[in-house]
Design a protein around this motif. Sequence first.
Motif, PDB file in Angstrom:
ATOM      1  N   ALA A  51     -49.923  59.277  -3.586  1.00  0.00           N
ATOM      2  CA  ALA A  51     -50.395  60.654  -3.746  1.00  0.00           C
ATOM      3  C   ALA A  51     -49.656  61.598  -2.809  1.00  0.00           C
ATOM      4  CB  ALA A  51     -51.899  60.712  -3.489  1.00  0.00           C
ATOM      5  N   GLU A  52     -49.424  61.159  -1.582  1.00  0.00           N
ATOM      6  CA  GLU A  52     -48.702  61.987  -0.610  1.00  0.00           C
ATOM      7  C   GLU A  52     -47.262  62.253  -1.051  1.00  0.00           C
ATOM      8  OE1 GLU A  52     -49.118  59.712   2.933  1.00  0.00           O
ATOM      9  OE2 GLU A  52     -51.217  60.300   3.264  1.00  0.00           O
ATOM     10  N   ALA A  53     -46.709  61.302  -1.822  1.00  0.00           N
ATOM     11  CA  ALA A  53     -45.348  61.487  -2.331  1.00  0.00           C
ATOM     12  C   ALA A  53     -45.314  62.415  -3.543  1.00  0.00           C
ATOM     13  CB  ALA A  53     -44.755  60.132  -2.708  1.00  0.00           C
ATOM     14  N   GLY A  54     -46.494  62.846  -3.991  1.00  0.00           N
ATOM     15  CA  GLY A  54     -46.571  63.764  -5.114  1.00  0.00           C
ATOM     16  C   GLY A  54     -46.682  63.099  -6.465  1.00  0.00           C
ATOM     17  N   HIS A  55     -46.911  61.781  -6.475  1.00  0.00           N
ATOM     18  CA  HIS A  55     -47.032  61.067  -7.739  1.00  0.00           C
ATOM     19  C   HIS A  55     -48.438  61.241  -8.315  1.00  0.00           C
ATOM     20  CE1 HIS A  55     -43.301  59.535  -6.404  1.00  0.00           C
ATOM     21  NE2 HIS A  55     -43.737  58.476  -5.752  1.00  0.00           N
ATOM     22  N   PRO A  56     -48.606  61.306  -9.626  1.00  0.00           N
ATOM     23  CA  PRO A  56     -49.945  61.349 -10.229  1.00  0.00           C
ATOM     24  C   PRO A  56     -50.628  59.997 -10.040  1.00  0.00           C
ATOM     25  CG  PRO A  56     -48.249  61.169 -11.925  1.00  0.00           C
ATOM     26  CD  PRO A  56     -47.531  61.378 -10.635  1.00  0.00           C
ATOM     27  N   THR A  57     -51.845  60.007  -9.528  1.00  0.00           N
ATOM     28  CA  THR A  57     -52.514  58.749  -9.197  1.00  0.00           C
ATOM     29  C   THR A  57     -53.919  58.683  -9.782  1.00  0.00           C
ATOM     30  OG1 THR A  57     -53.404  59.643  -7.124  1.00  0.00           O
ATOM     31  CG2 THR A  57     -51.254  58.556  -7.010  1.00  0.00           C
ATOM     32  N   THR A  58     -54.407  57.437  -9.872  1.00  0.00           N
ATOM     33  CA  THR A  58     -55.791  57.188 -10.281  1.00  0.00           C
ATOM     34  C   THR A  58     -56.275  55.921  -9.595  1.00  0.00           C
ATOM     35  OG1 THR A  58     -57.289  56.705 -12.127  1.00  0.00           O
ATOM     36  CG2 THR A  58     -55.051  55.883 -12.312  1.00  0.00           C
ATOM     37  N   ALA A  59     -57.582  55.867  -9.310  1.00  0.00           N
ATOM     38  CA  ALA A  59     -58.190  54.654  -8.767  1.00  0.00           C
ATOM     39  C   ALA A  59     -58.907  53.874  -9.868  1.00  0.00           C
ATOM     40  CB  ALA A  59     -59.165  55.010  -7.651  1.00  0.00           C
ATOM     41  N   GLY A  60     -58.622  54.206 -11.111  1.00  0.00           N
ATOM     42  CA  GLY A  60     -59.330  53.579 -12.232  1.00  0.00           C
ATOM     43  C   GLY A  60     -58.725  52.287 -12.742  1.00  0.00           C
ATOM     44  N   GLY A  61     -57.627  51.816 -12.151  1.00  0.00           N
ATOM     45  CA  GLY A  61     -57.032  50.547 -12.538  1.00  0.00           C
ATOM     46  C   GLY A  61     -56.588  50.506 -13.991  1.00  0.00           C
ATOM     47  N   ILE A  62     -56.679  49.329 -14.605  1.00  0.00           N
ATOM     48  CA  ILE A  62     -56.176  49.124 -15.959  1.00  0.00           C
ATOM     49  C   ILE A  62     -56.933  49.976 -16.975  1.00  0.00           C
ATOM     50  CG2 ILE A  62     -57.663  47.099 -16.280  1.00  0.00           C
ATOM     51  CD1 ILE A  62     -54.191  47.813 -17.876  1.00  0.00           C
ATOM     52  N   ARG A  63     -58.211  50.213 -16.755  1.00  0.00           N
ATOM     53  CA  ARG A  63     -58.970  51.032 -17.703  1.00  0.00           C
ATOM     54  C   ARG A  63     -58.404  52.443 -17.754  1.00  0.00           C
ATOM     55  NH1 ARG A  63     -65.411  51.106 -17.385  1.00  0.00           N
ATOM     56  NH2 ARG A  63     -64.943  48.937 -17.974  1.00  0.00           N
ATOM     57  N   ALA A  64     -58.082  52.989 -16.597  1.00  0.00           N
ATOM     58  CA  ALA A  64     -57.519  54.339 -16.553  1.00  0.00           C
ATOM     59  C   ALA A  64     -56.141  54.386 -17.214  1.00  0.00           C
ATOM     60  CB  ALA A  64     -57.418  54.819 -15.110  1.00  0.00           C
ATOM     61  N   VAL A  65     -55.346  53.335 -17.028  1.00  0.00           N
ATOM     62  CA  VAL A  65     -54.024  53.292 -17.656  1.00  0.00           C
ATOM     63  C   VAL A  65     -54.168  53.258 -19.179  1.00  0.00           C
ATOM     64  CG1 VAL A  65     -51.935  51.896 -17.964  1.00  0.00           C
ATOM     65  CG2 VAL A  65     -52.916  52.185 -15.682  1.00  0.00           C
ATOM     66  N   ALA A  66     -55.065  52.423 -19.678  1.00  0.00           N
ATOM     67  CA  ALA A  66     -55.267  52.334 -21.126  1.00  0.00           C
ATOM     68  C   ALA A  66     -55.765  53.657 -21.696  1.00  0.00           C
ATOM     69  CB  ALA A  66     -56.250  51.208 -21.433  1.00  0.00           C
ATOM     70  N   GLU A  67     -56.647  54.342 -20.975  1.00  0.00           N
ATOM     71  CA  GLU A  67     -57.217  55.597 -21.473  1.00  0.00           C
ATOM     72  C   GLU A  67     -56.222  56.749 -21.392  1.00  0.00           C
ATOM     73  OE1 GLU A  67     -60.712  56.111 -19.140  1.00  0.00           O
ATOM     74  OE2 GLU A  67     -61.913  54.664 -20.304  1.00  0.00           O
ATOM     75  N   ALA A  68     -55.334  56.722 -20.384  1.00  0.00           N
ATOM     76  CA  ALA A  68     -54.375  57.814 -20.197  1.00  0.00           C
ATOM     77  C   ALA A  68     -53.139  57.659 -21.073  1.00  0.00           C
ATOM     78  CB  ALA A  68     -53.955  57.899 -18.732  1.00  0.00           C
ATOM     79  N   GLY A  69     -52.965  56.501 -21.682  1.00  0.00           N
ATOM     80  CA  GLY A  69     -51.786  56.225 -22.492  1.00  0.00           C
ATOM     81  C   GLY A  69     -51.834  56.919 -23.846  1.00  0.00           C
ATOM     82  N   PRO A  70     -50.945  56.542 -24.751  1.00  0.00           N
ATOM     83  CA  PRO A  70     -50.050  55.406 -24.555  1.00  0.00           C
ATOM     84  C   PRO A  70     -48.844  55.763 -23.695  1.00  0.00           C
ATOM     85  CG  PRO A  70     -49.664  56.378 -26.702  1.00  0.00           C
ATOM     86  CD  PRO A  70     -50.828  57.107 -26.112  1.00  0.00           C
ATOM     87  N   PHE A  71     -48.374  54.775 -22.959  1.00  0.00           N
ATOM     88  CA  PHE A  71     -47.158  54.898 -22.173  1.00  0.00           C
ATOM     89  C   PHE A  71     -46.054  54.111 -22.868  1.00  0.00           C
ATOM     90  CE2 PHE A  71     -50.641  55.395 -19.172  1.00  0.00           C
ATOM     91  CZ  PHE A  71     -50.275  56.565 -18.514  1.00  0.00           C
ATOM     92  N   ASP A  72     -44.824  54.537 -22.663  1.00  0.00           N
ATOM     93  CA  ASP A  72     -43.706  53.786 -23.223  1.00  0.00           C
ATOM     94  C   ASP A  72     -43.512  52.474 -22.461  1.00  0.00           C
ATOM     95  OD1 ASP A  72     -42.495  55.722 -25.262  1.00  0.00           O
ATOM     96  OD2 ASP A  72     -42.680  56.965 -23.479  1.00  0.00           O
ATOM     97  N   VAL A  73     -43.685  52.542 -21.141  1.00  0.00           N
ATOM     98  CA  VAL A  73     -43.521  51.358 -20.295  1.00  0.00           C
ATOM     99  C   VAL A  73     -44.613  51.345 -19.244  1.00  0.00           C
ATOM    100  CG1 VAL A  73     -42.024  50.134 -18.648  1.00  0.00           C
ATOM    101  CG2 VAL A  73     -41.006  51.334 -20.591  1.00  0.00           C
ATOM    102  N   VAL A  74     -45.194  50.170 -19.012  1.00  0.00           N
ATOM    103  CA  VAL A  74     -46.103  49.963 -17.886  1.00  0.00           C
ATOM    104  C   VAL A  74     -45.560  48.806 -17.056  1.00  0.00           C
ATOM    105  CG1 VAL A  74     -48.424  49.292 -17.141  1.00  0.00           C
ATOM    106  CG2 VAL A  74     -48.138  50.832 -19.097  1.00  0.00           C
TER     107      VAL A  74
END
Length: 289
Positions: A51-74
């Motif tokens: 987060a300090e580096a300015g990257h978008p972050t979440t503490a939701g783990g795999i559930r958050a990744v699945a919900e925020a997708g689809p991503f081209d690469v994980v």
Amino acid sequence: MAADEQRPRVAVLGVGLIGVDLADRVHQSRKLELALVAGRDRDSLGLRRAAEAGHPTTAGGIRAVAEAGPFDVVFDATNADSHAEHWVALRPTGTTLIDLTPTGLGTVIVPGVNSHRSAAYRHVNLVSCGGQAAIPVLYAISQSCTPTYIEVVSTGASASAGRATRLNLDQYIATTTAAIRTLTGTRNVKVMVNISPARPAPLFRVAMTVLADSIRPAQVRTGIAAAAHAVRAYTPGFTVTSLAVAPGRISAVVEVAASGGRLPRHAGSVDIINAAAVLLAEQSAAACR
């Protein structure tokens, strides 16, 4: 459409040493867009650093990744015990999952050996850091003779071996052994791992012993030199520090020094597998255009 929007969207799952470094590399890539860095503990040091580096972050783990997708690469930079669950969650989304944990699941890919096939697979397995360092050399050897026995001993600094690495040592050994067997055609393979508490912390080191008949020294040396040159194209700190070719026996040692970024020099194990991961993601992106 803006140039940034045309780049493949990438998520990093895991915020240990590997995950945070991966996030930095994706952010710096001109071919990838870092869309999310996911951890499970909002108070973890890695998530705070991301987060300090300015990257978008979440503490939701795999559930958050699945919900925020689809991503081209994980990129999965968590642990071997969780990876199968992550693939189940992401498979329906159509993403390409690049596994940096030693699960043995997915298609084994090593740059310079079979990476030309990587774009054809949506579930890619990067074996282990030791596998990424050893297999290009062992594959080169197997192209000029037929090994009857291969032994690989990886030694890494304690400071660069996180909790997940220590928990996954059995999987690390099994997955690396299986990958060497598959890519060299050698059945009799032994893999060992040392974690060194020495001070100053030693560079990541992989020692290989190969027994074979009809060894042609000139071809072996030429093949290993070419393999090392190819690895240095994406991991500049990769060096063959020792090579001895004798009748029936080949001994080779490589060391990997991390270069650039936030990694200390001794974290070559992280450097080589992360460099391979980003390279494959970039190649996959180029192939899909």
